[in-house]
Design a protein around this motif. Sequence first.
Motif, short mmCIF file in Angstrom:
data_model
loop_
_atom_site.label_atom_id
_atom_site.label_comp_id
_atom_site.label_asym_id
_atom_site.label_seq_id
_atom_site.Cartn_x
_atom_site.Cartn_y
_atom_site.Cartn_z
N ASP A 1 2.76 3.00 -73.93
CA ASP A 1 3.04 3.91 -72.82
C ASP A 1 1.95 4.98 -72.70
OD1 ASP A 1 5.32 2.52 -72.24
OD2 ASP A 1 6.67 3.89 -73.29
N GLU A 2 1.47 5.47 -73.85
CA GLU A 2 0.42 6.48 -73.83
C GLU A 2 -0.88 5.90 -73.32
OE1 GLU A 2 0.21 8.02 -77.75
OE2 GLU A 2 2.02 9.23 -77.59
N ARG B 1 -1.21 3.34 -71.23
CA ARG B 1 -1.08 3.12 -69.78
C ARG B 1 -1.23 4.42 -69.01
NH1 ARG B 1 2.62 -1.05 -71.35
NH2 ARG B 1 4.32 0.44 -71.55
N GLU B 2 -0.64 5.50 -69.53
CA GLU B 2 -0.74 6.79 -68.86
C GLU B 2 -2.17 7.30 -68.90
OE1 GLU B 2 -0.05 10.31 -66.84
OE2 GLU B 2 1.01 8.39 -66.90
N ALA B 3 -2.84 7.11 -70.06
CA ALA B 3 -4.23 7.54 -70.17
C ALA B 3 -5.12 6.75 -69.22
CB ALA B 3 -4.72 7.36 -71.61
N ASP B 4 -4.86 5.44 -69.09
CA ASP B 4 -5.63 4.60 -68.16
C ASP B 4 -5.41 5.06 -66.72
OD1 ASP B 4 -6.71 3.09 -70.16
OD2 ASP B 4 -5.31 1.42 -69.96
N ARG B 5 -4.15 5.36 -66.39
CA ARG B 5 -3.83 5.79 -65.03
C ARG B 5 -4.54 7.10 -64.69
NH1 ARG B 5 -1.41 9.34 -62.34
NH2 ARG B 5 -0.82 10.47 -64.23
N LEU B 6 -4.48 8.05 -65.63
CA LEU B 6 -5.09 9.35 -65.39
C LEU B 6 -6.61 9.22 -65.29
CD1 LEU B 6 -4.63 12.38 -65.09
CD2 LEU B 6 -4.79 12.59 -67.59
N GLN C 1 -7.53 7.72 -61.95
CA GLN C 1 -7.33 8.70 -60.88
C GLN C 1 -8.49 9.68 -60.82
OE1 GLN C 1 -4.22 11.72 -61.50
NE2 GLN C 1 -3.53 11.36 -59.40
#
Length: 247
Positions: free
Chosen positions: A181-182, A184-189, A192
């Motif tokens: 989850d971390e 995926r969130e790091a990749d998303r940020l 962006q």
Amino acid sequence: MVVMDENELPRVLQQLWGIEGRSRPGPKPAFHISDIARAAIKLADAGGLAAVSMSKVAAELGFTTMSLYRYVDAKDDLYVVMLEYAFAEPPVLDPALDWRGRITAWAEAFRDGLRRHPWILQIPIQDPPLSPNQLAWMESGLDAFDGTPLAPQDRLSAMLLVNIYVRGTAQLTANMLTEPDEVREADRLYTQRLTMLATPDRFPGIAATLEQPLDEGYAGDFDVAEFTFGLNTVLDGIHTRITRQTP
């Protein structure tokens, strides 16, 4: 047991190979070299290589620092012991696979070992491998090329190329977050922010990659997909060399 002059082989390697050199004065050893390895690996897994010192390893074992010097002469010897037991034995390669399948299995096992113990990448490479398991890994990597027309030196070069690739990719991802989850969130940020900064007029190459949707393989596990892409590219080059040498 083979008795030999300790000057012929470092004392730490004598112990790892089960070779009996000249005994040192003092009390009978209270623990085995593998005990030192387990204590040091435990410290490194918890706090990185910086957490490993002779005094901390000794404390983990419940002995004095001086007692360790009956087994290892210096911290570099401690690293040799850690590497030997952190990697353990290489994978058993399926003889039914072709050379490409065998070296892929070898590379993936090597990658997994580095992921379990990322501090390995912090150990400076000063000497070629000489410990039992390290040589077994080398032999396994060379065996992967059985049946190919590559000469022994070319097999060694091909194995080292794969080794360097695996270490390089592991080094790039060693400090990244490991929780899915971390990640995926790091990749998303990152995506962006990169979209905001890498505009097509200034960074057209980067912008083009952002406009291209990820395929199914990359969407499932970006890290694995990148590793596989790079490894396959390396193996394509080795395959070309093999093809040129095939009668």
